[in-house]
Every structure is written in structure tokens, then in C-alpha cells.
Design a protein around this motif. Structure first.
Motif, short mmCIF file in Angstrom:
data_model
loop_
_atom_site.label_atom_id
_atom_site.label_comp_id
_atom_site.label_asym_id
_atom_site.label_seq_id
_atom_site.Cartn_x
_atom_site.Cartn_y
_atom_site.Cartn_z
N HIS A 15 2.99 -62.86 34.64
CA HIS A 15 3.30 -63.34 33.29
C HIS A 15 2.98 -63.87 32.16
O HIS A 15 3.14 -65.09 32.90
N ARG A 16 2.70 -63.87 31.00
CA ARG A 16 2.04 -65.02 30.24
C ARG A 16 2.46 -64.13 29.05
O ARG A 16 2.53 -63.51 28.01
N LEU A 17 2.98 -65.61 27.82
CA LEU A 17 3.09 -65.56 26.43
C LEU A 17 1.74 -65.77 25.74
O LEU A 17 0.98 -65.72 26.31
N MET A 18 1.31 -64.58 25.07
CA MET A 18 0.24 -64.49 24.38
C MET A 18 0.79 -64.11 22.42
O MET A 18 1.66 -63.41 22.54
N GLY A 19 -0.18 -64.70 21.72
CA GLY A 19 0.40 -64.43 20.65
C GLY A 19 -0.77 -65.17 19.63
O GLY A 19 -1.66 -66.15 20.61
N ASP A 20 -0.70 -65.62 17.96
CA ASP A 20 -1.00 -66.16 17.21
C ASP A 20 -0.24 -66.52 16.32
O ASP A 20 0.72 -66.15 16.11
N HIS A 21 -0.77 -67.81 15.41
CA HIS A 21 0.21 -68.28 14.55
C HIS A 21 1.81 -68.15 14.73
O HIS A 21 2.26 -68.36 14.13
N GLY A 22 1.54 -68.99 16.38
CA GLY A 22 2.46 -69.58 16.62
C GLY A 22 3.70 -68.72 16.85
O GLY A 22 4.81 -68.88 17.63
N HIS A 23 3.32 -67.56 17.76
CA HIS A 23 3.93 -66.78 17.55
C HIS A 23 3.87 -65.64 19.27
O HIS A 23 2.44 -65.39 19.49
N LEU A 24 4.36 -65.85 19.65
CA LEU A 24 4.02 -65.86 21.37
C LEU A 24 5.25 -64.58 21.65
O LEU A 24 6.27 -64.44 21.56
N MET A 25 4.64 -63.29 22.66
CA MET A 25 4.89 -62.46 22.93
C MET A 25 4.86 -62.11 24.91
O MET A 25 3.78 -62.44 24.96
N PRO A 26 6.12 -62.36 25.93
CA PRO A 26 5.74 -61.64 27.05
C PRO A 26 4.90 -60.50 26.94
O PRO A 26 4.55 -59.56 26.42
N PHE A 27 3.60 -60.58 28.04
CA PHE A 27 2.46 -60.08 28.32
C PHE A 27 2.67 -59.76 30.18
O PHE A 27 2.37 -60.44 30.57
N LEU A 28 2.47 -58.82 30.66
CA LEU A 28 2.16 -58.31 31.82
C LEU A 28 0.66 -58.36 32.19
O LEU A 28 0.25 -57.24 31.42
N LEU A 29 0.09 -59.14 32.33
CA LEU A 29 -1.42 -58.18 33.06
C LEU A 29 -1.73 -59.02 34.46
O LEU A 29 -1.12 -58.66 34.94
#
Length: 270
Positions: A15-29
Motif C-alpha cells: 500500500h503506497r501513496l503516489m502522485g506529484d505536485h503535492g497530490h497523493l493517491m493510494p495505490f496497491l502495488l
């Protein structure tokens, strides 16, 4: 002639938060190298169950033939072995901990083939009552087992040190001798082996690098190193996944026999 269903191995996600420009969304990797090792090395179909919860474990295990607990950038939260976080800068994954620590116990209890790698190795130890060094490189007498993070992956995953394998163990058989060279990419390590585990391989500094579950009814082994890395290129690594795949296919055969028996009972009952 009916085609056999694929042999399936469950690999829990990170479970990881990913994104750019300060906007993060949860991902399952899930790392490709782990899924590929299962597909090629174990000749099984890797599967994920996104958002699986502890209450789902029993039903989901009934659908698969094995479980592989992968490595990850994240560490097992030290609260699970009664310690505070030593380095807040290192990533944690409490959602994965919640699932995998319970999953380990279920696999051992239900006789589901289980393979742990790096974080997965540490998860099994913690789930069964063991403890971890959070900073192996700061423990007197132990070496720095971390990889050179700025180096190319070929160098990070290259053989780093030998391990001594327990005489007569499956690891000695898989390696074809009493020692084997392995890679080393970890900051945490076992400080206290869980009561239900047997150490089967050690680094030169004495750190446990491989273990098995005592009294297991099927394949139940884990390693601190990374045999998934191009496993088909290293005979020792390939042998680990080949043995895991064989155990998974044996479980699949038993599952299919049980399903056929249930269908026969339903037909007779009708």
C-alpha cells in the motif's frame, strides 16, 4: 479432454501513496520481479486480491495453491515486536502488516505452501513471535547488509556474500553444497528467531538468512536475500522457486480432488 486450471499463488500487495505536485493517491502495488519469478520460476499464475482483509483470508486461501510474501521498500512496523520506530524516515505499511501477519498464521495452520522473501521473511518471523533488528548496520558485530542504492540494479542484486547452509537441509540440496553466494539488500534483520522456526542459513556475521517452519506439512520456507531477481539465471534461486511451484501443484491436485468429491456427493444427493 478438459484443460486444467492454472496453479495460483497469492502475492499480497503493498500500500503506497503516489502522485506529484503535492497530490497523493493510494495505490496497491506488486513488483514485476516477484510476479515474474512465480510465473517463470514456479510455473504458477500470480494473483492479487486487492483490499483483502483478515476476515477474507480463509475463503481466499481456499482459492489458491500457495502464498508468496514479497520484499518491499517498507518495513514491518516495530510495534509488532514491542519497539518504537527507530528511523521515522523509513517507509512503513501498517495495512500490509495487518493482512500478512494473520496470513502467515493461516498458511501454517492450513498447510498452504508459503514462501517469504526479505520483508516476507521478516513478516513470518514476527507473525510467529520473533523480533527484528531495525538497523542491522548499527548492531555491534554485524555487517552492513544494505545495497548501494545509487548503483545500477545489476550491481545492487549481484552476489554480495556467502551464506552457510544447514547440513542435510533443503537449502543445501537446492544450492548443491554447504555454501552459496547471495545478494544483500536489507536494513532490518532477525534479532530473535521465532520459536516455531528453524534457522537453515547464516551470513558470515551470524545473521539468519534462511529458515523453515518446524513441523510444516508442506513447503514453508523464507529467505532474507532476493532469489526472485532473474531467478532463472542462478541455479540456487531457480531451485527454490521450482520446489515452491512443485508444492503448489501438489496442493492444487488435492484441491481438485476435494472439489470432484464434493461434486460427486452433490450429484448422489440429488
Amino acid at each position: 479432454m478438459n484443460k486444467l486450471p492454472p496453479c495460483m499463488v497469492w502475492l499480497p500487495a503493498d500500500h503506497r501513496l503516489m502522485g506529484d505536485h503535492g497530490h497523493l493517491m493510494p495505490f496497491l502495488l506488486l513488483g514485476d520481479k516477484y510476479a515474474r519469478a512465480v510465473k517463470v520460476g514456479a510455473q504458477a499464475q500470480p494473483v492479487m486480491f486487492p483490499l483483502a482483509e483478515t476476515g477474507d483470508i480463509s475463503d481466499l486461501l481456499a482459492m489458491v495453491d500457495g502464498v508468496m510474501l514479497t520484499g518491499s521498500p517498507s518495513n514491518v512496523h516495530p510495534s509488532h515486536f514491542d519497539e518504537d520506530v527507530a528511523d521515522p524516515s523509513l517507509p512503513l505499511d501498517p495495512a500490509r502488516d495487518l493482512l500478512t501477519l494473520a496470513l502467515v498464521k493461516a498458511c501454517v495452520h492450513e498447510g498452504v505452501p508459503l514462501l517469504g522473501v526479505c520483508r516476507g521473511f521478516q513478516e513470518i518471523n514476527v507473525a510467529l513471535g520473533g523480533r527484528l533488528h531495525q538497523r542491522v548496520h548499527e548492531v555491534p558485530g554485524l555487517a552492513d547488509h544494505r545495497e548501494p542504492k545509487t548503483a545500477p540494479f545489476e550491481e545492487q542484486y549481484a552476489p554480495s556474500h556467502p551464506i552457510r547452509l544447514a547440513p542435510g537441509s533443503v537449502f543445501e540440496t537446492w544450492a548443491g553444497g554447504a555454501e552459496a553466494m547471495v545478494n544483500s539488500l536489507h536494513g532490518q534483520g532477525i534479532s530473535q528467531l521465532a520459536p516455531g522456526l528453524e534457522a537453515l542459513g547464516h551470513a558470515p556475521d551470524g545473521l539468519v538468512e534462511a529458515f523453515g517452519v518446524k513441523g510444516a506439512h508442506t513447503f514453508a520456507y523464507a529467505v532474507q536475500f532476493h532469489p526472485e531477481w532473474r531467478c532463472w539465471e542462478t541455479p540456487f534461486y531457480a531451485a527454490i522457486f521450482e520446489a515452491f511451484g512443485k508444492a503448489c501443484r501438489q496442493r492444487m491436485s488435492l484441491r481438485m480432488q476435494a472439489a470432484d468429491l464434493n461434486r460427486s456427493r452433490v450429484t448422489l444427493g440429488a
